[in-house]
Design a protein around this motif. Structure first.
Motif, mmCIF file in Angstrom:
data_model
loop_
_atom_site.group_PDB
_atom_site.id
_atom_site.type_symbol
_atom_site.label_atom_id
_atom_site.label_comp_id
_atom_site.label_asym_id
_atom_site.label_seq_id
_atom_site.Cartn_x
_atom_site.Cartn_y
_atom_site.Cartn_z
ATOM 1 N N LYS A 1 -39.410 45.390 19.639
ATOM 2 C CA LYS A 1 -38.615 44.993 20.799
ATOM 3 C C LYS A 1 -38.284 46.209 21.667
ATOM 4 N N LYS B 1 -41.722 47.572 29.672
ATOM 5 C CA LYS B 1 -41.284 46.785 30.831
ATOM 6 C C LYS B 1 -40.831 47.686 31.979
ATOM 7 N N TYR B 2 -40.162 48.797 31.638
ATOM 8 C CA TYR B 2 -39.601 49.674 32.674
ATOM 9 C C TYR B 2 -40.441 50.929 32.932
ATOM 10 N N GLU C 1 -29.477 45.840 31.483
ATOM 11 C CA GLU C 1 -29.991 44.933 30.446
ATOM 12 C C GLU C 1 -29.484 45.369 29.078
ATOM 13 N N ILE D 1 -39.395 46.704 25.629
ATOM 14 C CA ILE D 1 -38.437 46.999 26.700
ATOM 15 C C ILE D 1 -38.836 48.282 27.428
ATOM 16 N N ILE E 1 -33.088 54.333 28.731
ATOM 17 C CA ILE E 1 -33.077 53.306 27.686
ATOM 18 C C ILE E 1 -32.537 53.941 26.406
#
Length: 658
Positions: A292, A299-300, A211, A296, A231
């Protein structure tokens, strides 16, 4: 031809933005490298001017440029990522010097073509061509800035490039109406897509990208390696779902100095640390600008993140006497912007949010061997700055250093927090708390928002791993070296003055006004955050100011002493120090620059290229040296004073020698 030159301005601001973002997302994301990228852009433009200065007008240059724009933007982006992948692993930066060279030359291909195009367009126009081309280009920059402000939050980079490519083809076909243009357009579009596709396929060993996203603050990338998620924000690792002793140390050790179930705030979006803190906290605030990035990571994340709340620094500072523990996990500041987390101004705000017995914890790297002089200097600055605000400070170290600050007595209150720990236990805590550091605060400078000396030593510490002798010399002689640089620039400009007054006038004005623009952007960031869209407005207003300056001179209604007016522009960001003030300063700086450019072009018949070149050189000197050697060592105020002194020197020289 007019709308093609305006389109050239639109292309330029888009290319600058995308190439600079690529540098920020692959190398050091700080003001030095952004400035070096701009300085390299200006240097490339000068290179293009010299390539074309003795050649006659050639229409093929205009056609080729507009056809090739998408490819000319994508190619350097592809090259930057290729170099990054081959020189260093993801999450690790190449050495400072190599990154500086790459940043400076990142836009050479595009900006060289820009310089050639400007001269070709000026000669095509004919009478007053240099001033008219400069004016029309500024219109394009202003329109492009507005388009970017509208489109960047909505479109990806490739969509922006496609949009620009279509614009160029349509306007080129309208001007030349050539059937062959369609075939050449198709060729460059195919080349662009092949290059961009290759860009996305480039990845790191054993890591697959799953992503990508752009926030207002950085480029975000999510990688998968086997069962682990990584990330990255601007190529810096900000989340890894693997436990290690460093994460537990940052999470657990500060909590032994608080009561059970504390209310905690974490500065720095690292949800791996946050998940550990939540095991023992009643509430946790993640304090950051980039929501943001937070979403993210969430989310993970594999851990339970109940009672976790995202909050911006501006909203967090409204709290009063609510927080038991604040943890800063950002590491040493890598930019003037992130330096604000280690200043007296920041600690004053922090202190107001803490309870009477509240604790502030800062985690920094500290190798267990003999620390370098750069590292000791940086830690001394943090310690001295904390000492200005908090009564008690304790410093513990192992592979990392923990600075614990409070207005109450610092003592262990609970050790009942290790039931879920994999690496730490009470025995390790007992060992860790015996390893204390003590600092001599004598002759150590205090870190401020507007005098970011910690940023300077942080960069030197980062660089010392590759060039220890060079950074040691700079550390010991920083003030002297910067003063020599001040003197050198001043002498060079004075020598230019006696050789060519118009060239010197242009160089000093562009140096001063680019400095005003840089100072306005940096002060804006310090006060309001890293808001790229607002920075686009500042650049756009600078270009609108140039338009106004050119128009004022051409109207012949005002005769101004620009060195004197420059003092007013330099003072604006500091006098007003608010959003309208920063915008007004950028506009005023652009207007002065445009006025002086028109005046010197008019007075340099047959030598217009020299004025244009020195306009670029003055701006390049400001972008290359102002952030690191001027602002970070002496602060914003002294940098502005130096610029003011330069203008006063040239004001005096102009009065003495007429």
């Amino acid at each position: 031809m007019t709308y093609l030159i305006a389109l050239y301005g639109i292309n330029s601001i888009l290319a600058q933005t995308l190439i600079i973002r690529e540098i920020a997302s692959n190398f050091y994301s700080n003001e030095i490298f952004l400035s070096l990228s701009l300085a390299g852009w200006l240097g490339g433009s000068v290179f293009g001017v010299f390539l074309f200065k003795n050649k006659s007008y050639d229409e093929r240059i205009i056609k080729t440029y507009h056809l090739a724009v998408p490819f000319l933007i994508i190619l350097p982006i592809f090259i930057i990522k290729t170099i990054k992948i081959n020189l260093s692993p993801l999450g690790e930066n190449v050495d400072f010097f190599t990154a500086s060279i790459i940043s400076f030359f990142s836009s050479l291909i595009y900006s060289s073509f820009n310089g050639i195009y400007y001269i070709a367009a000026a000669r095509k126009i004919g009478t007053n061509g240099y001033t008219k081309a400069y004016y029309i280009e500024a219109i394009g920059y202003a329109i492009g800035g507005l388009l970017l402000y509208i489109l960047i939050p909505k479109l990806t980079a490739i969509c922006l490039i496609i949009f620009t490519g279509i614009l160029n083809i349509l306007f080129l076909y309208k001007h030349y109406k050539s059937k062959n243009l369609f075939l050449f357009s198709l060729l460059f579009i195919v080349l662009s897509f092949i290059t961009y596709n290759a860009y996305f396929k480039k990845s790191y060993l054993n890591k697959k990208i799953i992503e990508t996203a752009n926030s207002r603050f950085s480029k975000l990338e999510v990688y998968k390696s086997y069962s682990n998620t990584f990330i990255y924000s601007n190529s810096s690792l900000c989340y890894l779902d693997i436990d290690d002793i460093s994460i537990e140390r940052k999470s657990y050790i500060p909590m032994v100095f608080t009561n059970k179930n504390p209310k905690v705030a974490l500065f720095g979006t690292d949800l791996n640390i946050a998940s550990k803190i939540l095991e023992n906290a009643s509430v946790l605030y993640v304090v950051d600008d980039d929501e943001k990035l937070f979403k993210i990571q969430k989310k993970y994340a594999k851990s339970n993140l109940n009672n976790l709340y995202f909050i911006t620094p501006q909203d967090f500072f409204k709290k009063r006497n609510e927080i038991d523990l604040i943890i800063i996990s950002n590491g040493f500041p890598q930019s003037i912007y992130s330096n604000r987390f280690y200043t007296t101004e920041f600690y004053h705000k922090i202190k107001k949010t803490l309870k009477n017995e509240g604790i502030l914890s800062i985690n920094l790297p500290y190798p267990d061997s003999i620390p370098s002089v750069e590292l000791k200097s940086a830690i001394n600055i943090v310690f001295k700055t904390l000492s200005e605000i908090f009564t008690n400070i304790s410093v513990f170290y192992d592979d990392e250093i923990s600075l614990i600050a409070s207005d109450s007595i610092i003592k262990v209150k609970t050790t009942d927090i290790f039931s879920k720990a994999k690496f730490l236990n009470e025995d390790y805590i007992d060992y860790f708390l015996t390893k204390r550091l003590y600092f001599d605060k004598k002759d150590v400078r205090i870190n401020h928002d507007k005098n970011p000396i910690l940023f300077f030593y942080s960069i030197l510490y980062e660089t010392s791993r590759f060039y220890p002798k060079t950074t040691y010399f700079i550390t010991k002689n920083a003030n002297l070296l910067s003063k020599i640089l001040f003197l050198f620039i001043t002498i060079i400009l004075i020598l230019i003055f006696f050789k060519n007054r118009n060239a010197a006038s242009m160089a000093i004005t562009s140096f001063s006004m680019m400095s005003v623009e840089i100072i306005s952007i940096f002060l804006f960031q310090l006060k309001y955050g890293y808001i790229y869209l607002a920075i686009t407005i500042i650049i756009m207003l600078f270009m609108i100011g140039i338009l106004s300056g050119v128009a004022i001179y051409n109207a012949k209604k005002i005769s101004a002493n620009t060195n004197l007016i420059s003092l007013f522009a330099i003072s604006l960001p500091f006098i007003l120090e608010n959003q309208p003030g920063f915008y007004l300063a950028a506009f005023a700086a652009g207007a002065i620059n445009g006025y002086v450019f028109s005046k010197n072009i008019q007075e340099s018949f047959g030598k217009e290229i020299i004025v244009y070149v020195f306009d670029i050189i003055g701006s390049a000197i400001a972008t290359a040296f102002l952030p690191f050697f001027f602002i970070s060592i002496f602060g914003f105020y002294y940098a502005a004073i130096y610029i003011a002194i330069l203008n006063l020197i040239f004001l005096s020289l102009n009065k003495i020698i007429k």
